[in-house]
Design a protein around this motif. Sequence first.
Motif, PDB file in Angstrom:
ATOM      1  N   GLY A  61      -7.695   2.504   1.106  1.00 44.30           N
ATOM      2  CA  GLY A  61      -6.737   1.918   2.030  1.00 44.30           C
ATOM      3  C   GLY A  61      -6.969   0.454   2.334  1.00 44.30           C
ATOM      4  O   GLY A  61      -7.833  -0.200   1.747  1.00 44.30           O
ATOM      5  N   GLN A 109      -2.988   7.077   5.325  1.00 46.10           N
ATOM      6  CA  GLN A 109      -2.380   5.815   5.756  1.00 46.10           C
ATOM      7  C   GLN A 109      -0.935   5.746   5.298  1.00 46.10           C
ATOM      8  O   GLN A 109      -0.631   6.035   4.135  1.00 46.10           O
ATOM      9  CB  GLN A 109      -3.153   4.620   5.183  1.00 46.10           C
ATOM     10  CG  GLN A 109      -2.591   3.266   5.597  1.00 46.10           C
ATOM     11  CD  GLN A 109      -3.436   2.094   5.109  1.00 46.10           C
ATOM     12  OE1 GLN A 109      -4.644   2.218   4.930  1.00 46.10           O
ATOM     13  NE2 GLN A 109      -2.807   0.955   4.865  1.00 46.10           N
ATOM     14  N   HIS A 162       0.855  -1.187   0.000  1.00 48.51           N
ATOM     15  CA  HIS A 162       0.000   0.000   0.000  1.00 48.51           C
ATOM     16  C   HIS A 162       0.891   1.237   0.000  1.00 48.51           C
ATOM     17  O   HIS A 162       1.699   1.426   0.907  1.00 48.51           O
ATOM     18  CB  HIS A 162      -0.907   0.009   1.232  1.00 48.51           C
ATOM     19  CG  HIS A 162      -1.813   1.203   1.284  1.00 48.51           C
ATOM     20  ND1 HIS A 162      -1.413   2.411   1.820  1.00 48.51           N
ATOM     21  CD2 HIS A 162      -3.082   1.385   0.864  1.00 48.51           C
ATOM     22  CE1 HIS A 162      -2.402   3.283   1.723  1.00 48.51           C
ATOM     23  NE2 HIS A 162      -3.418   2.681   1.139  1.00 48.51           N
ATOM     24  N   CYS A 173     -12.888   4.732  -0.093  1.00 50.43           N
ATOM     25  CA  CYS A 173     -11.592   4.573   0.567  1.00 50.43           C
ATOM     26  C   CYS A 173     -10.682   3.685  -0.281  1.00 50.43           C
ATOM     27  O   CYS A 173     -11.128   2.685  -0.831  1.00 50.43           O
ATOM     28  CB  CYS A 173     -11.757   3.961   1.953  1.00 50.43           C
ATOM     29  SG  CYS A 173     -10.213   3.803   2.864  1.00 50.43           S
ATOM     30  N   HIS A 205      -6.562   2.582  10.436  1.00 52.76           N
ATOM     31  CA  HIS A 205      -7.414   3.130   9.380  1.00 52.76           C
ATOM     32  C   HIS A 205      -8.873   2.743   9.600  1.00 52.76           C
ATOM     33  O   HIS A 205      -9.781   3.577   9.484  1.00 52.76           O
ATOM     34  CB  HIS A 205      -6.932   2.641   8.011  1.00 52.76           C
ATOM     35  CG  HIS A 205      -7.400   3.509   6.885  1.00 52.76           C
ATOM     36  ND1 HIS A 205      -6.759   3.570   5.665  1.00 52.76           N
ATOM     37  CD2 HIS A 205      -8.448   4.370   6.785  1.00 52.76           C
ATOM     38  CE1 HIS A 205      -7.394   4.418   4.873  1.00 52.76           C
ATOM     39  NE2 HIS A 205      -8.431   4.907   5.531  1.00 52.76           N
TER      40      HIS A 205
END
Length: 250
Positions: free
Chosen positions: A227, A53, A47, A225, A120
């Motif tokens: 993340g 994040q 990621h 989102c 998160h």
Amino acid sequence: MAAGAIPATKLAYFDNMWAVQATATLLSHLETEDGRRALILDSTIFHPQGGGQPADTGFISGAASGFKFVVEDARLKDGLVYHYGSFENPQDDCVSIAKEGEEVSLYINPQRRDLNSRLHSAGHLLDICIRKMGLSHLEPGKGYHFSDGPFVEYKGIIPPDLLQIKSKELEKEANALILAGGKVSAPVLSYNEAAECCGGVLPSYIPTDSAPRIVKLGEHPGCPCGGTHVADIADIRNLTADAPHTNGMP
């Protein structure tokens, strides 16, 4: 291969947020303008830092050429994920050893991924609690999901004499939801499906011709989102809410 000629990196963590090992194809290795060494792959489970994040860390190895590249940071730019780091114990010229087009193995630091995902998901859980507590007039803003002091900013007013009370109520509500648990998912949906999943409306920054990725905690309304998240609300484990701040006043 020049970065401009490389196809966009497939974000493999969209398909599986919990994978910490995978394989991919090395497309390019380069030194960026700031002097850092970077690898670009056709797909990645790393990621990249963004959306509040931090980036995953870990390493990438190539069995055929025998290299090991320690990933210290990852960033998404113009559709490409740049894995920044350095070759471990370089011999001669490791840059020439790593061959473009070879299959490589990806290994993510599982402890860091777990913590990042918990933090998160906790941020999204706060949004749910805010609505359940009748504080929907508070408009969510910046989310910071780093371990050195995670927070979510809200625009709105809570009387100063109620800040401590609402903080404790928020903590109690969040931990009740954590105790109850609930499956977490993050599918990519059509715009209309995404809007329905998010309670009938999407933020104005989501293009109407896009296919947003929506994180959904249990049966609660979802939220756009990009993340990584826990598999179940219970995996957040616990949440401690500090008293909110307003206009610099504790």
